[in-house]
Every structure is written in structure tokens, then in C-alpha cells.
Design a protein around this motif. Sequence first.
Motif, PDB file in Angstrom:
ATOM      1  N   ARG A  16       2.492   4.275  -7.153  1.00 43.67           N
ATOM      2  CA  ARG A  16       3.901   4.340  -7.539  1.00 43.67           C
ATOM      3  C   ARG A  16       4.079   4.706  -9.006  1.00 43.67           C
ATOM      4  O   ARG A  16       4.895   4.126  -9.728  1.00 43.67           O
ATOM      5  CB  ARG A  16       4.636   3.041  -7.193  1.00 43.67           C
ATOM      6  CG  ARG A  16       5.120   3.049  -5.759  1.00 43.67           C
ATOM      7  CD  ARG A  16       6.120   1.931  -5.488  1.00 43.67           C
ATOM      8  NE  ARG A  16       5.465   0.667  -5.297  1.00 43.67           N
ATOM      9  CZ  ARG A  16       5.909  -0.471  -5.769  1.00 43.67           C
ATOM     10  NH1 ARG A  16       7.001  -0.515  -6.491  1.00 43.67           N
ATOM     11  NH2 ARG A  16       5.263  -1.585  -5.540  1.00 43.67           N
ATOM     12  N   ASN A 134       8.774  -1.773  -1.106  1.00 46.03           N
ATOM     13  CA  ASN A 134       8.749  -0.318  -1.213  1.00 46.03           C
ATOM     14  C   ASN A 134      10.166   0.200  -1.063  1.00 46.03           C
ATOM     15  O   ASN A 134      11.106  -0.572  -0.809  1.00 46.03           O
ATOM     16  CB  ASN A 134       7.829   0.297  -0.149  1.00 46.03           C
ATOM     17  CG  ASN A 134       8.140  -0.219   1.250  1.00 46.03           C
ATOM     18  OD1 ASN A 134       9.262  -0.112   1.727  1.00 46.03           O
ATOM     19  ND2 ASN A 134       7.140  -0.816   1.904  1.00 46.03           N
ATOM     20  N   GLY A 456       3.500   5.690  -4.057  1.00 46.13           N
ATOM     21  CA  GLY A 456       2.774   4.543  -3.540  1.00 46.13           C
ATOM     22  C   GLY A 456       2.006   4.782  -2.272  1.00 46.13           C
ATOM     23  O   GLY A 456       1.618   3.846  -1.591  1.00 46.13           O
ATOM     24  N   GLY A 481      -0.333   1.977   3.648  1.00 49.34           N
ATOM     25  CA  GLY A 481       0.001   0.732   2.971  1.00 49.34           C
ATOM     26  C   GLY A 481      -0.711  -0.495   3.517  1.00 49.34           C
ATOM     27  O   GLY A 481      -0.542  -1.593   2.996  1.00 49.34           O
TER      28      GLY A 481
END
Length: 486
Positions: A16, A134, A456, A481
Motif C-alpha cells: 500500500r 483495505n 496492497g 491478502g
Amino acid sequence: MMSEQMRRIAIDPVTRVEGHGKITLLMDAENRVHEARLHIVEFRGFEKFIQGRPYGEVPTFVQRLCGICPVSHHLAAAKAVDQLVGVDALTPTSLKLRQLLHFGQTLQSHALHFFHLSSPDLLFGFGSDVAQRNIVGVIEKHPELALKGVKLRKYGQQIIAAISGKRVHGSAAVPGGMNKSLSREERNVLLAGIADIKQWAQEAVALNEQVHMSHPENHSFGALNTHFLGMISPKGELEIYHGGLRARDPDGGTLFDQFDYRGYQEIIREEVRPWSYMKFPYFTALGKENGWYRVGPLARVNNCDVISTPLAEEARQRFRAFADGGFVQDTLAYHWARMIETLYCAESIELLLNDEDISGNDLVVTGEKRSEGIGVIEAPRGTLFHHYKIDEQGLIEKANLIVSTTSNNQAMNESVRSVANEYLDGNEITEGLLNHLEVAVRAYDPCLSCATHALGKMPLQVELIDADGAVVDCLTKGVNGSIERA
């Protein structure tokens, strides 16, 4: 060489943020962090491969350094090229078009960083569930806020497109001026939306102020007492397009003020270290150990005496009151200062759109060619230097760029060290801990390679290795993720 009594933790890559980098922590047997390194592992090489190119190409060429802040590079290079063609003052219309372009650029960049990249941490907590932490989580939990963030950025991009022809990598500035005017129709379209933009910017300031004030634990998070550098107007006002350089020490003392940036090499030097492609600038008079400094929104809002637009000035006064009139050194206050600047940009855009000069047609002036030009601008991330020398044929023979994030390089390393010492026990790595370290870097809105946002989704692997080389812990973050422990 790493000591036998040291252990190493690596975060690769940092997520990010813009571009690619990794964090390495070197710890002793008592789990004290001896060294924190933010490695910039991409090589760009712009200073070298623009050599031999005609100077007129440079403002458009260097935009390719970045997909998020190309306008900043475009304008810094244009200011340098103006000097190469002997122009010290633009026409009123060209000057105001460049200022409007830069305000649009800063507004959209600040909106992107806060709403898309940093708000998940601030709204949900640094160690909260990664599945929520997020931009998608922000949209689901705070849909109205997320939409306003999108529209703020969109408006800044509309300004860029109206002036340069495209939202990204357009063409606007030319040697000695601008290449097109802004029509009254284009101006009226932009004016129609400015009231909402100002309102949303005010709300963003209030949100950041409330979040920072209500979380005392954030005040010391990665906090440093540092020098600040930024551009300032002759009246001491916040200035992001043109002015003199001002530097202050942590106690508020002035190191220099209204320094002509064309002499920057007298006051700033750059150190090269073997483990990073990013250099380490420092104030020459203080030396490399003590002369490092911070730039960007936190530096600018601290450094100025006043902001020329009323709403942003009210916000600045509240910001400084938070530190009892002194400097706000909290690293996470970068976000608060960033939104104050967003409000300043919105107010300034309204003033420029209502200025009749903005739709003028007198766009270019000429002068006598020179061999050297230095352009400096306050990019969203901080003071940006472009320095060019040309030969008799008008070809670039030497270039030096000090990109904004470069000036924050040592500060980012120190903030990482501070957070690691506070939150890392050296025995187990958690995803929340990794994000704490990334939050410290992310506060600076770093453009690690002056590339594009990663949002990210880059994979991440961190290993904790003891003095004997055995893996104590290993955590892997997938592109989706997901977190897995080896």
C-alpha cells in the motif's frame, strides 16, 4: 557483515505504497533493534538516460517517473527549462494555469493516499482484521466517505485533463509558458463542482483531526523530533508552486529562510549507501549524522506562518494548537496535515477559476538561452528538485533530481526503528505487527520508485532468523491478502 549476535527480520515488499521496497530489521539477543533499513530495490536511472536528449523534451519525458504525481515532475522540469531559455517570469495566464494544474495534482494525490491507502488503517486499527483493513472494507463500512474520496480525486484529475489534455501524462508546460489556454466553458464546468469539493475537504480535515485527537497512542507512533524543509512565500505563507526555501530545527529555530533554491547545492548534500538505490540528503552545515530532515505536508504546515485561504488557515491554527503552538512532530499527523493542504488546494482552485487571467491567451515568453536551469516545486510528498545542464546544441549533459521521498528517506528509517522497538518482541511475527511497520512508512506517502500504486496486492514474505541461522518464524502474504504461517 551481520554480527553473530544479531538476528534479521525482512519485510519484502512493503505494501500500500507507491513502488517497491522492503524493510530489514537487525536485532540483538535482547530483541533490541539496532538498525532499521528501508531498501529501495528498483532502479530507475532517469538522471542518466535523459542525458543527450533535447532540453525541450524534458518536461514531458520526466513525467514517466510516476503515474501518480507526473504533474509535479512536469512542472519542476518546466521551471528548470524556463531558466534554460532565459525566462524568469511567465505571463499572468501561464503562471496561473500552472498553479491551477499543480493544485489539481496535489488535491487528487492527497485524496488518493488518504482515502484509498491510509484510511483503512486509521478507521479500523493497525492490527484489525486484514480482510476488512483495505479499500473494499472502507467502501462496505463507510460507503459515503469512500465515494467522497473517489470524487475528490476525480475532480483533481478533471482539472489536470482540462489543462493538459489527459488525466495522466498529458502535455501542458512548454519552455517559457503553456501550450494552451483554458476555455470559459471548461472553467465553468470546473466551477460548478467546487462547492462540494470544498465541503468534502473540510469534512476530511475534521475526520483526521478527530481520529488523531481521539487516539493518544498514535501520537508517539513512529514520532521523531526532526528538522523541517519546505518552500515558503516571502510573506511566510504556505506555498507549493514557487517561493524560497525555509528550514527549521525541532525547537522552531530558523536554519535558513527565503533561500534561493537555485543555490540548493550550497545547503544540501546527498549520501549514497550500498543497500538502497535511494540517496540520503542532509543539510551540509549539520553533517550527515544530524542534518537529515523531513519534507511534505507535515513539514509545510509546521513551517509556514499562515495559510492564505481562510478555511485552511483555521484548520492550521487548530493543528498548531494541538502542540501548544509548537511543531507537531507526530508522524501520523502527516495525514491530518495532508487534508489541511487538500482544503487549501480546493480554496485556491476556486480563487483561480474566478480569476479572469485564467482564460487568457497570452501564454509564452522568450529570453536568451542559458546553460543551466534549476526548478523546484512542492510536490504532494515534499520539496522536489530538478537540475539540468545543457551543451551548446541544447542537449542535456547533466541532470540531478532530488525526489521528495528521497528527503524523507532517513526519517522513514528512523520511524520504522521506533515502531519496531515498541511493538516487536523478536519471537513471533504477526500480520498486525507487519502492518504496524508498514503504517510508519505509509504515513509519509512514499513514492518509492516514483512509480504507480500497488494497492496492497503485492505478495509479502517475512522471516525471523536467529543468530545460528535457524528460522524462528515465517509469515507469507499472498496476492489475495491471505496470511499463511510456514
